[in-house]
Structure formats: C-alpha cells, structure tokens
Design a protein around this motif. Structure first.
Motif, PDB file in Angstrom:
ATOM      1  N   PRO A 239       0.830  -1.204   0.000  1.00  0.00           N
ATOM      2  CA  PRO A 239       0.000   0.000   0.000  1.00  0.00           C
ATOM      3  C   PRO A 239       0.865   1.255   0.000  1.00  0.00           C
ATOM      4  O   PRO A 239       1.986   1.257   0.509  1.00  0.00           O
TER       5      PRO A 239
ATOM      6  N   VAL B  66       1.027   5.270   1.059  1.00  0.00           N
ATOM      7  CA  VAL B  66       0.469   6.339   1.882  1.00  0.00           C
ATOM      8  C   VAL B  66       1.331   7.579   1.702  1.00  0.00           C
ATOM      9  O   VAL B  66       2.560   7.503   1.794  1.00  0.00           O
TER      10      VAL B  66
ATOM     11  N   ASP C 142      -3.240   4.655  -1.709  1.00  0.00           N
ATOM     12  CA  ASP C 142      -4.342   4.165  -0.883  1.00  0.00           C
ATOM     13  C   ASP C 142      -4.844   5.214   0.103  1.00  0.00           C
ATOM     14  O   ASP C 142      -6.035   5.257   0.411  1.00  0.00           O
ATOM     15  N   CYS C 143      -3.938   6.027   0.610  1.00  0.00           N
ATOM     16  CA  CYS C 143      -4.327   6.988   1.639  1.00  0.00           C
ATOM     17  C   CYS C 143      -3.429   8.217   1.553  1.00  0.00           C
ATOM     18  O   CYS C 143      -2.213   8.095   1.379  1.00  0.00           O
TER      19      CYS C 143
ATOM     20  N   TYR D 220      -5.716   0.784   8.485  1.00  0.00           N
ATOM     21  CA  TYR D 220      -4.982  -0.468   8.336  1.00  0.00           C
ATOM     22  C   TYR D 220      -4.383  -0.579   6.935  1.00  0.00           C
ATOM     23  O   TYR D 220      -5.054  -0.329   5.936  1.00  0.00           O
ATOM     24  N   LEU D 221      -3.101  -0.949   6.891  1.00  0.00           N
ATOM     25  CA  LEU D 221      -2.404  -1.175   5.631  1.00  0.00           C
ATOM     26  C   LEU D 221      -2.247  -2.661   5.334  1.00  0.00           C
ATOM     27  O   LEU D 221      -2.253  -3.076   4.177  1.00  0.00           O
ATOM     28  N   ARG D 222      -2.078  -3.451   6.364  1.00  0.00           N
ATOM     29  CA  ARG D 222      -1.916  -4.895   6.241  1.00  0.00           C
ATOM     30  C   ARG D 222      -2.772  -5.594   7.284  1.00  0.00           C
ATOM     31  O   ARG D 222      -2.920  -5.074   8.399  1.00  0.00           O
TER      32      ARG D 222
ATOM     33  N   ARG E 171      -3.958  -6.865   3.390  1.00  0.00           N
ATOM     34  CA  ARG E 171      -4.621  -6.100   2.340  1.00  0.00           C
ATOM     35  C   ARG E 171      -6.142  -6.215   2.424  1.00  0.00           C
ATOM     36  O   ARG E 171      -6.870  -5.280   2.081  1.00  0.00           O
TER      37      ARG E 171
ATOM     38  N   LEU F 202      -7.604  -3.460   4.488  1.00  0.00           N
ATOM     39  CA  LEU F 202      -7.180  -2.107   4.140  1.00  0.00           C
ATOM     40  C   LEU F 202      -8.317  -1.113   4.348  1.00  0.00           C
ATOM     41  O   LEU F 202      -9.434  -1.313   3.878  1.00  0.00           O
TER      42      LEU F 202
END
Length: 209
Positions: free
Chosen positions: A8, A10, A49-50, A148-150, A152, A155
């Motif tokens: 991901p 960020v 993703d963010c 949350y990144l992991r 997936r 997420l």
C-alpha cells in the motif's frame, strides 16, 4: 510461487501556507501517483491508498488544493492538520470529567475547560464557501482513528478505538444522579463566594477612607 503484491502507498502532505501550494503543485515526482480526471491511470502509475493531510484548513480549503486532491482518484483522504474539532475532544476523559464537575460546583474558581469551549463552537473545517468540492473519500482525523495497511483484506479505516464524545450536560446529569445534594452544595458555595466578594469590597472601601 504467487506474484508479488504491491504494498500500500500512503502519502503525508504538509503544506503549511498558501505560498507553499504552488511548489506542491509543481512537484513532478508526484505525477506517477496521479489519475487523470477521466479516472484512467497510465500503465506506470501507482495507486495511492491513503493521503494524510497535515496542512491547516486555511490551505486545504483553497480551491486549487481541493482540485489537486482529486488527482488521487482512489485514495482515502484524512485531514489531520491542526483542527479545532480535535482540540474540542479531550483525550484524558477522566480528567475532563472531573474538571466539568468542579466547574459545576464553583464555576468562578474552576472555569470551564478550554476544550469544552471550543467544542461548543461551529468549527467544521470541511465546510467552505469555495466553489471547489473535496473528494468524497475525505474525512476529518479523530483521536485514535486507525488506517490499516496490512493485511490487504483489511485495508481501510478502523473507528473501533475512537472515543465517544461526551458533552458537559451529560456529565452534569450523571453527577446529579449520583449526588443529588450537589445542587444545594453548589448554591452554598455560590453564597459563600458572594459574601466573600462583598466583604472584600467593604474592606477596600473602608481602607480608602
């Protein structure tokens, strides 16, 4: 063996003033993360993703900044700059509860905590009179909000640890339920305070004669 899965992405953005905005818009290395306004990405583009915005609302409400945010088409935007909304939510809830109770007992000696004063003001930084609209996936950061990144599959945002907000009125209602006689005690304290003020005023007046 399964092919590798890209991690991901960020981005943290800190644009402290409007004068820094043009530099931000001119950063070529960000082109690899942009999606065009039709929603298409090039083969070499990377999906963000963010995006966590540390910029103050005085910058994020600028139309050019909002338009720039839309270039991260699939990203979740979290506005985490210094927001009055967050200042109005106490982190140490037990301490805040005691402060409100003491304020009820003697407001002159225990003034209203500053964060409750801010909490009562209308301070939504996402509302603006500017013509440009922020992306739909835009929220204000809150205390203990997680992303949350992991793994997936999980997420995204996690609100489970965000503390519930409690108003001073709710704390006072709870206090009156627990200790009904606190109302009489508060009135007695007020009377003692008033008599003390009157006595000090008489002393000052007699001292001048």
């Amino acid at each position: 063996m399964d092919p590798p899965v890209p991690g991901p992405i960020v981005l943290f953005v800190d644009c402290p003033t409007a004068s820094h905005l043009q530099c931000l818009l001119a950063m070529n290395f960000l082109n690899q993360y942009y999606t065009d306004f039709s929603g298409n990405q090039s083969d070499t583009a990377k999906t963000v993703d963010c995006v966590i915005h540390l910029s103050p609302s005085s910058v994020t409400n600028i139309p050019d900044y909002k338009t720039w945010m839309k270039r991260f088409r699939c990203a979740q935007h979290i506005m985490a700059g210094y927001e009055r909304k967050n200042v109005g939510i106490p982190v140490l809830k037990a301490s805040a509860r005691i402060a409100v109770r003491l304020n009820y007992l003697c407001p002159r000696f225990f003034p209203t905590p500053r964060f409750w004063s801010l909490h009562n003001e209308d301070n939504s930084s996402l509302s603006s009179d500017s013509s440009a609209e922020v992306p739909q996936a835009t929220i204000l950061a809150e205390n203990l909000l997680k992303f949350y990144l992991r793994p997936r599959a999980n997420l995204g945002l996690d609100w489970s640890c965000v503390p519930d907000t409690t108003s001073p009125a709710e704390i006072i209602a709870e206090l009156l339920t627990e200790i009904p006689e606190i109302t009489d005690a508060a009135q007695q304290v007020q009377q003692l305070w008033d008599r003390s003020v009157e006595a000090n005023g008489d002393i000052k007046s007699s001292g001048k004669d």
